[in-house]
Design a protein around this motif. Structure first.
Motif, PDB file in Angstrom:
ATOM      1  N   VAL A  16      63.210  55.024  -3.191  1.00 12.70           N
ATOM      2  CA  VAL A  16      62.097  55.845  -3.657  1.00 12.70           C
ATOM      3  C   VAL A  16      62.425  56.479  -5.007  1.00 12.70           C
ATOM      4  CG1 VAL A  16      60.786  57.954  -3.193  1.00 12.70           C
ATOM      5  CG2 VAL A  16      61.140  56.291  -1.375  1.00 12.70           C
ATOM      6  N   THR A  17      63.670  56.927  -5.198  1.00 13.68           N
ATOM      7  CA  THR A  17      64.028  57.550  -6.477  1.00 13.68           C
ATOM      8  C   THR A  17      63.915  56.566  -7.630  1.00 13.68           C
ATOM      9  OG1 THR A  17      66.386  57.047  -6.122  1.00 13.68           O
ATOM     10  CG2 THR A  17      65.617  59.209  -5.424  1.00 13.68           C
ATOM     11  N   VAL A  18      64.153  55.276  -7.348  1.00 15.69           N
ATOM     12  CA  VAL A  18      64.072  54.271  -8.407  1.00 15.69           C
ATOM     13  C   VAL A  18      62.659  54.219  -8.977  1.00 15.69           C
ATOM     14  CG1 VAL A  18      64.209  51.806  -8.925  1.00 15.69           C
ATOM     15  CG2 VAL A  18      65.991  52.888  -7.550  1.00 15.69           C
ATOM     16  N   TYR A  19      61.650  54.104  -8.107  1.00 14.24           N
ATOM     17  CA  TYR A  19      60.292  53.991  -8.636  1.00 14.24           C
ATOM     18  C   TYR A  19      59.675  55.351  -8.944  1.00 14.24           C
ATOM     19  CZ  TYR A  19      57.672  55.286  -4.350  1.00 14.24           C
ATOM     20  OH  TYR A  19      57.115  55.950  -3.288  1.00 14.24           O
ATOM     21  N   PHE A  22      68.995  53.725 -13.081  1.00 15.07           N
ATOM     22  CA  PHE A  22      68.200  53.387 -14.267  1.00 15.07           C
ATOM     23  C   PHE A  22      68.102  51.875 -14.437  1.00 15.07           C
ATOM     24  CE2 PHE A  22      68.772  52.034 -18.744  1.00 15.07           C
ATOM     25  CZ  PHE A  22      67.475  52.256 -19.198  1.00 15.07           C
ATOM     26  N   PHE A  23      69.228  51.198 -14.310  1.00 13.67           N
ATOM     27  CA  PHE A  23      69.222  49.737 -14.465  1.00 13.67           C
ATOM     28  C   PHE A  23      68.418  49.063 -13.349  1.00 13.67           C
ATOM     29  CE2 PHE A  23      73.127  50.592 -17.021  1.00 13.67           C
ATOM     30  CZ  PHE A  23      72.673  50.044 -18.212  1.00 13.67           C
ATOM     31  N   LEU A  24      68.500  49.622 -12.126  1.00  9.37           N
ATOM     32  CA  LEU A  24      67.698  49.067 -11.038  1.00  9.37           C
ATOM     33  C   LEU A  24      66.208  49.251 -11.301  1.00  9.37           C
ATOM     34  CD1 LEU A  24      69.725  50.196  -7.879  1.00  9.37           C
ATOM     35  CD2 LEU A  24      69.579  47.904  -8.855  1.00  9.37           C
ATOM     36  N   GLY A  25      65.860  50.296 -12.029  1.00  6.69           N
ATOM     37  CA  GLY A  25      64.456  50.582 -12.282  1.00  6.69           C
ATOM     38  C   GLY A  25      63.859  49.844 -13.461  1.00  6.69           C
ATOM     39  N   LEU A  26      64.665  49.094 -14.197  1.00  8.53           N
ATOM     40  CA  LEU A  26      64.140  48.395 -15.367  1.00  8.53           C
ATOM     41  C   LEU A  26      63.067  47.371 -15.009  1.00  8.53           C
ATOM     42  CD1 LEU A  26      67.299  47.827 -17.628  1.00  8.53           C
ATOM     43  CD2 LEU A  26      65.357  49.358 -18.024  1.00  8.53           C
ATOM     44  N   ILE A  27      63.162  46.792 -13.812  1.00 15.06           N
ATOM     45  CA  ILE A  27      62.135  45.825 -13.419  1.00 15.06           C
ATOM     46  C   ILE A  27      60.771  46.515 -13.265  1.00 15.06           C
ATOM     47  CG2 ILE A  27      62.457  46.085 -10.922  1.00 15.06           C
ATOM     48  CD1 ILE A  27      62.053  43.051 -10.712  1.00 15.06           C
ATOM     49  N   CYS A  28      60.796  47.832 -13.052  1.00 13.74           N
ATOM     50  CA  CYS A  28      59.546  48.579 -12.895  1.00 13.74           C
ATOM     51  C   CYS A  28      58.922  48.987 -14.225  1.00 13.74           C
ATOM     52  CB  CYS A  28      59.776  49.818 -12.038  1.00 13.74           C
ATOM     53  SG  CYS A  28      60.245  49.454 -10.328  1.00 13.74           S
ATOM     54  N   VAL A  29      59.599  48.689 -15.342  1.00 15.90           N
ATOM     55  CA  VAL A  29      59.011  48.969 -16.656  1.00 15.90           C
ATOM     56  C   VAL A  29      58.787  47.673 -17.423  1.00 15.90           C
ATOM     57  CG1 VAL A  29      59.810  51.343 -16.868  1.00 15.90           C
ATOM     58  CG2 VAL A  29      61.307  49.476 -17.591  1.00 15.90           C
ATOM     59  N   THR A  30      58.742  46.560 -16.693  1.00 15.76           N
ATOM     60  CA  THR A  30      58.292  45.312 -17.302  1.00 15.76           C
ATOM     61  C   THR A  30      56.763  45.312 -17.282  1.00 15.76           C
ATOM     62  OG1 THR A  30      58.322  44.155 -15.174  1.00 15.76           O
ATOM     63  CG2 THR A  30      60.348  44.084 -16.494  1.00 15.76           C
ATOM     64  N   GLN A  31      56.169  44.243 -17.786  1.00  9.99           N
ATOM     65  CA  GLN A  31      54.710  44.166 -17.784  1.00  9.99           C
ATOM     66  C   GLN A  31      54.141  44.043 -16.367  1.00  9.99           C
ATOM     67  OE1 GLN A  31      54.832  41.141 -21.246  1.00  9.99           O
ATOM     68  NE2 GLN A  31      52.807  42.070 -21.445  1.00  9.99           N
ATOM     69  N   GLY A  70      77.096  58.328 -13.362  1.00  7.18           N
ATOM     70  CA  GLY A  70      77.198  56.915 -13.000  1.00  7.18           C
ATOM     71  C   GLY A  70      76.097  56.505 -12.030  1.00  7.18           C
ATOM     72  N   LEU A  71      75.785  57.371 -11.072  1.00  6.11           N
ATOM     73  CA  LEU A  71      74.709  57.099 -10.127  1.00  6.11           C
ATOM     74  C   LEU A  71      73.369  57.017 -10.845  1.00  6.11           C
ATOM     75  CD1 LEU A  71      73.655  56.831  -7.211  1.00  6.11           C
ATOM     76  CD2 LEU A  71      73.590  59.337  -7.094  1.00  6.11           C
ATOM     77  N   LEU A  77      62.056  56.054 -19.381  1.00  5.42           N
ATOM     78  CA  LEU A  77      62.794  56.008 -18.116  1.00  5.42           C
ATOM     79  C   LEU A  77      64.228  56.475 -18.318  1.00  5.42           C
ATOM     80  CD1 LEU A  77      62.879  55.187 -15.117  1.00  5.42           C
ATOM     81  CD2 LEU A  77      63.521  52.888 -15.853  1.00  5.42           C
ATOM     82  N   LEU A  78      64.852  56.034 -19.413  1.00  2.00           N
ATOM     83  CA  LEU A  78      66.217  56.477 -19.716  1.00  2.00           C
ATOM     84  C   LEU A  78      66.253  57.984 -19.918  1.00  2.00           C
ATOM     85  CD1 LEU A  78      69.182  55.875 -20.411  1.00  2.00           C
ATOM     86  CD2 LEU A  78      68.453  55.470 -22.776  1.00  2.00           C
ATOM     87  N   LEU A  79      65.277  58.515 -20.638  1.00  2.00           N
ATOM     88  CA  LEU A  79      65.227  59.958 -20.869  1.00  2.00           C
ATOM     89  C   LEU A  79      65.058  60.717 -19.556  1.00  2.00           C
ATOM     90  CD1 LEU A  79      65.081  62.410 -22.725  1.00  2.00           C
ATOM     91  CD2 LEU A  79      62.636  61.956 -23.033  1.00  2.00           C
TER      92      LEU A  79
END
Length: 663
Positions: free
Chosen positions: A151-154, A479-488, A473-474, A263-265
C-alpha cells in the motif's frame, strides 16, 4: 563530651586515614544503596521512582502523549476522509447515512481499534513480534506488514500526483482551467449541443444537427436538445498531461519523468521525517495532522460564500434525508467498509504506533478520541467539498449529481475544475493540493514506521546505531518499486494494487486477529491484560466490549468479507477493462500476502513437541516471553515471564496455570 562529639570524632579520623580512597568508597556505597532501592521497588511490581524512566531506553517511546495522538490521528484521517466519505453520504441517503455509519463505528471500528491499541501498548512490540500472544497466528502479522508495504508503494504515488498539481498551481492561469494546446475536439468548458428539433420557414419540423440550426438562424424547440459527450479541461489535463495515460495495462509506455521526480521527492520527505524514528515524526505530525484542518476551514468559509453552495450542501446532507435507504443492505455494507478502512485497522500501524506508548497510558480514551475525531473530520470535509461542487454545478447550469464523483476523479478532476473558476484560483488550488499532500504524508509516516518497527524488534541494537541508513534504504527500495506506477500505464497499476491488496486481504487478517485474541487467547484474559495498564474496571464497563469482541464484531467482519468475495468484480479504470493477465497478477499479489498465515502456522506446529494435537495446543498458547516488556510492569500474573530479549525452548508455568512455550 556529648553524643554528637563522640560520633564526629571517629568520622574525621576515618576520613583522614582513608583520604580520597575512603571518599570514593562512600560514594560507591551510596550508589549501590540507590540501586538496591530501585531493584526492591521493581520487585514489588511498582512503577519506577519519580525522575527515573520506567520505559525503554533502547526501543524508545513517544516524547509526549500529544505526539502519539496526532500520529494516530494523522494515520486514521487520510485521503479517504476527503474523497470517499462525502460521496458515500450523498449516494446513500444524505444525513440518513450517518445512522449506519455511527452504528458500524460502535460495532466494528472502535472495538477493533481499541483492541489493536491495547495489544501494541501491552507488549511494546510491533505487529509481527506481538503475535507471541498466539504463535500459530504470527503469519497474520506478516500479512499485515506485507499489505502495508504494498500500500505504501502506490500511496506515495498519489502523494506524487498531489505534489505535481501543487507545483502546477504556481501559475497565474491554472493549466486545467481551459482547453489549451494539449486538448482535443472533445474538450469543452460548457455543454455542447449536437442536434435538436427545429421548425423550417415552411412550418415543417425536422431533427437536424445544431450547426445547421445556427448557420440558418433557426431556433431549437424546447426540450429537444441533444448534448454532445464532452470532457472538462481538468479531465483531459489529468489524462493527457499529468498521467500521459496509455490505452491500458498492456501499454506500459515510458516513465513520466516529472512524476518520477515528484515520487522521489515524496520519498525523501518521508525519509527525512523518519530519520530519528518517532522522535522526529512525532514532531512533524504537529503540522501534517493539524494544518489540513486549517485548510478545510478556509475552503469551507470560501465555499459557503459562493453562489450555488447551498445546493451542493443540500445534496450532501439531503434537505429531506432518504431514510428508506436504510432498508438497503448496500448502504450498511458501504458504512461498514468506510469505517473499517478509514480507521486503518488490521494494517499493523495501530499496533506499531501504540507499542511506543508508556505502559500505563490510557489507551481506552485514546481510541475513543481518535475514532470520534476521524469520523467528525470526514463529515466536516463533506461540507467543504460539496459547497464548492455546488458552485461548479451552478456555473455549468447542471445538477450537482452530474459533477459529483469520488476518488481520483474528485481529487484531480472535479474539485480542481471547480477551483479554477474562483477568483485567485491558483491560491485555492495551492491550498487544496497542499492539504492533500499533508493528508497523504501523515499515514505514510505511520506505514513506514510500521515496517521499521518490525526491524527494530528483530535487530534492536542494529537499529539503534543504523536507524538513518536503514530508514533511507527502505525508502529508496520502495521508490524503485513504485517506478512502475509512474509509467504511462502507472494509474492502472495503482488501481490494480488498491483493488486486490487494500480490500478483502485486510478483512481476512482482521477476522483472524479478533477471533484469535477473543476466542483462542481469551477475551477475558485480554481484558485482564488491559486492566494492568488502565486500572481495574467494573464488570459493567466491559459488557459492551465483551459483546463486540466475542460476537458482534467477528460476525460483522465475516459478513463484509463474504459480501466482498461474492460481489467481487474484475478491476477496471473508468471504461478501460483490464487484461486477464492483469487480474492474474492481482490474485498473485493477494495470495503472496495471505499465504504466510498457513505457512507460519505449519512451521510453528512442526517445531513444537508432542503428538499433532499437543503441538497444535502448544502453538495456541502464548509464548514464554509474552507479556509486558519491562519487569516493573509484570506483577504476579507475569512474574515467571522469560526475558523478551532472550529465546528459550523451556516450558514455564504461569500464575494462571497455562504453560507457555517460546519457539
Amino acid at each position: 563530651m556529648g553524643i554528637g562529639s563522640l560520633q564526629r570524632g571517629p568520622s574525621r579520623k576515618r576520613w583522614g586515614e582513608g583520604g580520597i580512597r575512603g571518599w570514593f568508597s562512600t560514594r560507591k556505597l551510596a550508589a549501590k544503596t540507590q540501586e538496591w532501592k530501585k531493584d526492591f521497588t521493581l520487585s514489588q511490581g511498582k512503577d519506577a521512582p519519580a525522575g527515573q524512566s520506567e520505559e525503554h531506553s533502547e526501543r524508545g517511546h513517544w516524547s509526549s502523549k500529544t505526539d502519539y495522538l496526532l500520529s494516530m490521528l494523522g494515520y486514521a484521517v487520510g485521503l479517504g476522509s476527503i474523497w470517499r466519505f462525502p460521496y458515500l453520504t450523498y449516494k446513500n441517503g444524505g444525513g440518513a447515512f450517518l445512522i449506519p455509519y455511527a452504528a458500524m463505528l460502535a460495532l466494528a471500528g472502535l472495538p477493533l481499534f481499541f483492541l489493536e491499541c491495547s495489544l501494541g501498548q501491552f507488549a511494546s512490540l510491533g505487529p509481527v513480534s506481538v503475535w507471541r500472544i498466539l504463535p500459530i497466528l504470527q503469519g497474520v502479522g506478516i500479512t499485515m506488514v506485507i499489505i502495508t508495504t504494498l500500500v505504501t508503494v502506490y500511496y506515495n504515488v498519489i502523494i506524487a500526483y498531489a505534489l505535481y498539481y501543487l507545483f502546477a498551481s504556481f501559475q497565474s492561469v491554472l493549466p486545467w482551467s481551459d482547453c489549451f494546446a494539449w486538448a482535443d475536439e472533445n474538450c469543452s468548458t460548457t455543454p455542447v449541443v449536437s442536434d435538436c428539433n427545429t421548425t423550417l420557414p415552411n412550418g415543417i419540423v425536422i431533427h437536424t444537427n445544431y450547426s445547421y440550426v445556427t448557420s440558418n438562424n433557426l431556433t431549437c424547440l424546447n426540450g429537444s436538445l441533444t448534448y454532445k459527450q464532452v470532457q472538462l479541461p481538468s479531465e483531459q489535463y489529468w489524462n493527457k498531461v499529468a498521467l500521459r495515460r496509455s490505452s491500458g495495462l498492456d501499454e506500459t509506455g515510458e516513465i513520466v519523468w516529472y512524476l518520477a521526480l515528484c515520487l522521489l521527492l515524496s520519498w525523501l520527505i518521508v525519509g527525512a521525517a523518519l530519520f530519528k524514528g518517532i522522535k522526529s515524526s512525532g514532531k512533524v505530525v504537529y503540522f501534517t495532522a493539524l494544518f489540513p484542518y486549517v485548510v478545510l476551514v478556509i475552503l469551507l468559509v470560501r465555499g459557503a460564500t459562493l453562489e450555488g453552495a447551498r445546493n451542493g450542501i443540500e445534496y450532501y446532507i439531503g434537505t429531506q434525508s432518504n431514510f428508506t435507504k436504510l432498508m438497503e443492505a448496500e448502504v450498511w455494507k458501504d458504512a461498514a467498509a468506510q469505517i473499517f478502512f478509514s480507521l486503518s485497522v488490521a494494517l499493523g500501524g495501530l499496533v506499531a504506533l501504540s507499542s511506543y506508548n508508556k505502559f500505563h497510558n490510557n489507551c481506552y480514551s485514546d481510541a475513543i478520541v481518535v475514532c470520534l475525531v476521524n469520523c467528525l473530520t470526514s463529515a466536516f470535509a463533506g461540507f467543504a467539498i460539496f459547497s464548492v461542487l455546488g458552485h461548479m454545478a451552478f456555473l455549468a447550469d447542471r445538477p450537482v449529481s452530474e459533477v459529483v464523483d469520488s476518488g481520483f476523479d474528485l481529487a484531480f478532476v472535479a474539485y480542481p475544475s471547480a477551483l479554477s473558476k474562483l477568483p485567485v484560483a491558483p491560491l485555492w488550488s495551492f491550498l487544496f493540493f497542499f492539504m492533500l499532500l499533508l493528508l497523504g504524508l501523515a499515514p505514510q509516516f505511520a506505514s513506514i514506521e510500521t515496517v521499521a518497527t518490525n526491524v527494530q524488534d528483530i535487530y534492536p541494537k542494529m537499529m539503534k546505531k543504523m536507524r538513518v541508513p536503514v530508514t533511507l534504504g527502505l525508502c529508496m527500495l520502495l521508490f524503485f518499486l513504485g517506478l512502475i506506477c509512474v509509467t504511462q500505464a502507472g494509474i492502472y497499476w495503482v488501481k490494480l494494487v488498491d483493488h486486490f491488496c487494500a480490500g478483502w486481504g485486510i478483512l481476512f487478517a482482521a477476522v483472524l486477529e479478533i477471533i484469535g485474541i477473543s476466542w483462542i487467547y481469551g477475551g477475558n484474559r485480554f481484558i485482564q491484560d488491559i486492566e494492568m495498564m488502565i486500572g481495574k474496571k467494573s464488570w459493567w464497563f466491559w459488557l459492551w466490549w465483551r459483546a463486540c469482541w466475542f460476537f458482534v464484531t467477528p460476525v460483522l467482519l465475516c459478513v463484509i468479507l463474504c459480501w466482498s468475495l461474492v460481489t467481487f468484480s474484475p478491476p477496471k479504470y473508468g471504461s478501460v477493462e483490464y487484461p486477464a493477465w492483469g487480474s492474474a497478477v492481482g490474485w498473485c499479489m493477494i495470495v503472496f500476502c495471505i499465504i504466510w498465515i498457513p505457512i507460519v502456522a505449519i512451521v510453528k506446529i512442526v517445531k513444537a513437541q508432542g503428538n499433532l494435537w499437543q503441538r497444535i495446543v502448544s502453538c495456541c498458547r502464548p509464548a514464554a516471553n509474552w507479556g509486558p516488556s519491562l519487569e516493573c510492569h509484570r506483577g504476579e500474573r507475569y512474574s515467571h515471564m522469560v526475558d523478551p530479549h532472550k529465546e528459550t525452548d523451556q516450558e514455564i508455568p504461569t500464575v494462571d496455570g497455562f504453560v507457555h512455550k517460546l519457539e
